[in-house]
Motif scaffolding. Sequence first.
Motif, mmCIF file in Angstrom:
data_model
loop_
_atom_site.group_PDB
_atom_site.id
_atom_site.type_symbol
_atom_site.label_atom_id
_atom_site.label_comp_id
_atom_site.label_asym_id
_atom_site.label_seq_id
_atom_site.Cartn_x
_atom_site.Cartn_y
_atom_site.Cartn_z
ATOM 1 N N ASP A 255 0.933 -1.195 0.034
ATOM 2 C CA ASP A 255 0.114 -0.137 -0.024
ATOM 3 C C ASP A 255 0.631 1.319 0.004
ATOM 4 N N ILE A 256 0.664 2.170 -0.915
ATOM 5 C CA ILE A 256 1.654 3.218 -0.970
ATOM 6 C C ILE A 256 1.218 4.201 0.156
ATOM 7 N N ASP A 257 0.338 4.259 0.611
ATOM 8 C CA ASP A 257 -0.199 5.382 1.899
ATOM 9 C C ASP A 257 0.616 4.626 3.006
ATOM 10 N N SER A 258 0.059 3.538 3.495
ATOM 11 C CA SER A 258 0.558 2.978 4.719
ATOM 12 C C SER A 258 1.955 2.346 4.740
ATOM 13 N N THR A 703 5.604 8.469 -14.879
ATOM 14 C CA THR A 703 5.133 9.139 -13.620
ATOM 15 C C THR A 703 5.100 8.029 -12.629
ATOM 16 N N ASN A 704 4.717 6.665 -12.912
ATOM 17 C CA ASN A 704 4.577 5.462 -12.056
ATOM 18 C C ASN A 704 5.451 4.370 -12.364
ATOM 19 N N THR A 743 19.349 -4.601 -8.188
ATOM 20 C CA THR A 743 18.465 -3.534 -8.806
ATOM 21 C C THR A 743 17.041 -3.610 -8.518
ATOM 22 N N VAL A 744 16.186 -2.664 -8.455
ATOM 23 C CA VAL A 744 14.867 -2.764 -7.945
ATOM 24 C C VAL A 744 13.973 -1.849 -9.074
ATOM 25 N N SER A 745 13.007 -2.538 -9.369
ATOM 26 C CA SER A 745 11.866 -2.007 -10.203
ATOM 27 C C SER A 745 10.495 -1.961 -9.636
ATOM 28 N N SER A 746 10.004 -0.570 -9.553
ATOM 29 C CA SER A 746 8.679 -0.773 -9.186
ATOM 30 C C SER A 746 7.699 0.286 -10.064
ATOM 31 N N PHE A 747 6.479 -0.142 -9.707
ATOM 32 C CA PHE A 747 5.327 0.536 -10.491
ATOM 33 C C PHE A 747 4.182 0.323 -9.765
ATOM 34 N N ASP A 748 3.639 1.956 -9.766
ATOM 35 C CA ASP A 748 2.647 2.264 -9.110
ATOM 36 C C ASP A 748 1.060 1.841 -9.746
ATOM 37 N N VAL A 749 0.182 1.134 -9.196
ATOM 38 C CA VAL A 749 -1.114 0.685 -10.051
ATOM 39 C C VAL A 749 -2.143 1.109 -8.703
ATOM 40 N N GLY A 750 -2.662 2.145 -9.066
ATOM 41 C CA GLY A 750 -3.644 2.709 -8.175
ATOM 42 C C GLY A 750 -3.030 3.189 -6.830
ATOM 43 N N ASN A 751 -3.609 2.449 -5.765
ATOM 44 C CA ASN A 751 -2.914 2.753 -4.333
ATOM 45 C C ASN A 751 -2.060 1.641 -3.888
ATOM 46 N N LEU A 752 -1.689 0.765 -5.087
ATOM 47 C CA LEU A 752 -0.611 -0.137 -4.609
ATOM 48 C C LEU A 752 0.790 0.003 -5.477
#
Length: 774
Positions: A255-258, A703-704, A743-752
Amino acid sequence: MMPNAQNPSLPLSGRSNTLRILGTSFFCLIPAVAMAQSGTPQPAMAAASAPQAEKPAPSKPEPAQPSTLQRVQITGSTNADDTQQRRQSTAAKIIVGREEIERFGDDNVADVLKRLPGVTTGGAPGRRGGPRMRGLSGGYTQLLINGEPIPTGFSLESLTPEQVERIEILRAPTAEYGARAIAGTINIVLREALQKRLNDLRLGTGIESGHASPGVSWTRNDKLGDGEGDVYNLSVSAFRRKRVDTIDNQATSSDIDSGAIQLQQNETGEDHDRRVGMNVSARLQWRFTGGSGLSLQPFMFTSRSDNEGRRHLEQPIGTAAPPYSDAALESESRYTVARVNAQWQQRLGASSRLDLRLGTGGFESRSSSQRLESDLAGMLQRRLDDSSSVRERSLTSIGKLSHELASEHSLVTGWDIELIRREEQRSSMQNGVQLLGNFNNEVNASSQRVALYAQDEWNPSRQWSAYAGLRWEQISTRSEDISNPISQRSAVWTPLLQGVWKPDEKSRDQIRMALTRSYKSPTLRNLIARPSLSTRYPAPGTNIATSPDSIGNPTLRPELATGVDLAYEHYLPAGGLFSVNLFHRRISDLIRTVTSLQTVPWASQPRWVSQPRNFGHAVTQGIELEAKGRLNELKADLPAVAVRSNVSLFRSRVDGVPGPDNRLDEQPSATANLGADYRFRGVPIAVGGNLNWTPSYVVQQTTNQQRSSTTKRTFEAFATWTFNPSMSLRIGANDIAPLDYTTVSSFDVGNLRDSSENRSHTRTQWSIRLELKL
């Protein structure tokens, strides 16, 4: 039986095996050393031991100090010639000759390149990713062999230093070499047939984690018959390599927020890779009356590799069952590339020369892989089979007409034509069922590149030299893929202007300036809309954003860049130098891979797919510092240690992506090298070392989307013991005190936020090599 990746005894066993192999290799060499010390070298051998370069060195080697130990960066005659060529060249060019190429006893050219100013490598330390200039990712650096693009699929790791005469680094594009060089050009010139006898044999082995990788190379240079200018060079090398890579991947969804983790999967395992290969290159040269000459340059490389691996997946967090528990992997591949160039040189009067080159060649590769996934009970859940075959043929025609005018004026015009035909077949099956439907059919693709150019180099005065060039290049690509045929054509004009100014004609200072246009064209693979499926998924039939499927984009346009270079160079009396180089590139139609959730024809539900797109504009700039010389040049009472150092700082910005880390893909903020070597007086021993450092960095891709890498640091050292002018023993260690690379790859999907972490466990690589001049 594959060793268990989690067996704690493996590191200790690896160290013991390494010591045993080193000790056995050393004691096996003692009889040969004793024979060499008791014998007297023949005059022909002594002559063959002199350094090789574009011009034979005039000095005679000392009996107790052969050419291997005389190759100090700023004092050897060959290196002085390299520095002099760099100084006299109007184009911004770095020349790396035989002395520097042989200094560390590398077993491949990629390791030589990583120490050069502004050059970085992709991937984990010790795994020798492709060379890149100015921190930019693959495709921005033009890689050439003998002035021609390297064959498709060929890795510079497969080219041994014994096959290379010199390396040319061009920081700004030129009309003759081409303008597909936004970051710069690396041109590798294979061994030339000089009129000097050479017969070198090198036997060695590399050792990593207790596994030996032996290799042998032989280089011969001699006359062809009785003709004074008829000579040849032959270089042959063969290797057998074994590597063990530890797999340590982690995928999370939080969860992006918590920050609370919703899903976590840990994948561990090992890959055992075995590879054998052989490399052959030659140059045959004939000289005729009237200033004409003919040369043939055949080149061939073949390799075979087999891989076995194991995977174990744990899911400590998550409600649904993991897709599998254990997986067994097997794969094999075959690769062969062959090429031959014929070159004709003809004098046209006293001031003109015509160079014609015709080349043909191609490559073939075949690969197959199998992945068997089972659950906790050992029951087979999924079987993946993938096979592919690629065949490519090419034909090149290069012509150059040079004309010397009055007042040190040189005018050159020419053409460059390349025709490529590619045939590809691929089959991807899951549990015996084709995954991609029509996409599995054979694809026939072709590309045609036609270039015309003109360049003018002149010296308006003794303080000024200038270069102006203009190149027109058109690339046409066609694909007969029945699912998505393409037909694309693009043309680029690239004007180029470079100049050198010396404040005084006798001064050792000079300033370089360049205003250029360059471009990066989409690769054939990026244009063909054929998908490649990811094998990692959270549940059957789906995939994750950080491990997407990939597909090409037939609508891609080439990237265009306007560049400015400004450099200051100061040359030391003994051949050392100090330089500062500033560069700036403004890029339009930037190509960047973007991941999105798409409805695709090869799946019944939406899947994450990455696809290259023209993204907009970007700017990259930086400063490159280089210094090399002997310490006793600075102060007489200091030791004669040859020191080489370079530091490069990079900055970039991609428009349309929020900062602060909106840099170009895979570009770090800096890279640096610090190296030194020393030859002891009175004893035939030379030692040296080098520290290579690239700091950690973060790239905000969209952006994400975000990608980050940890610090990359490698320290290497060598020692050379020369028994006589015809024999020397070299021991080296690469990646001393290894540092794991992540190496770390991340992708924001909605609030996750989905993230994927890949940790590479690096290891020290040892080498021992016996060098013989026969």
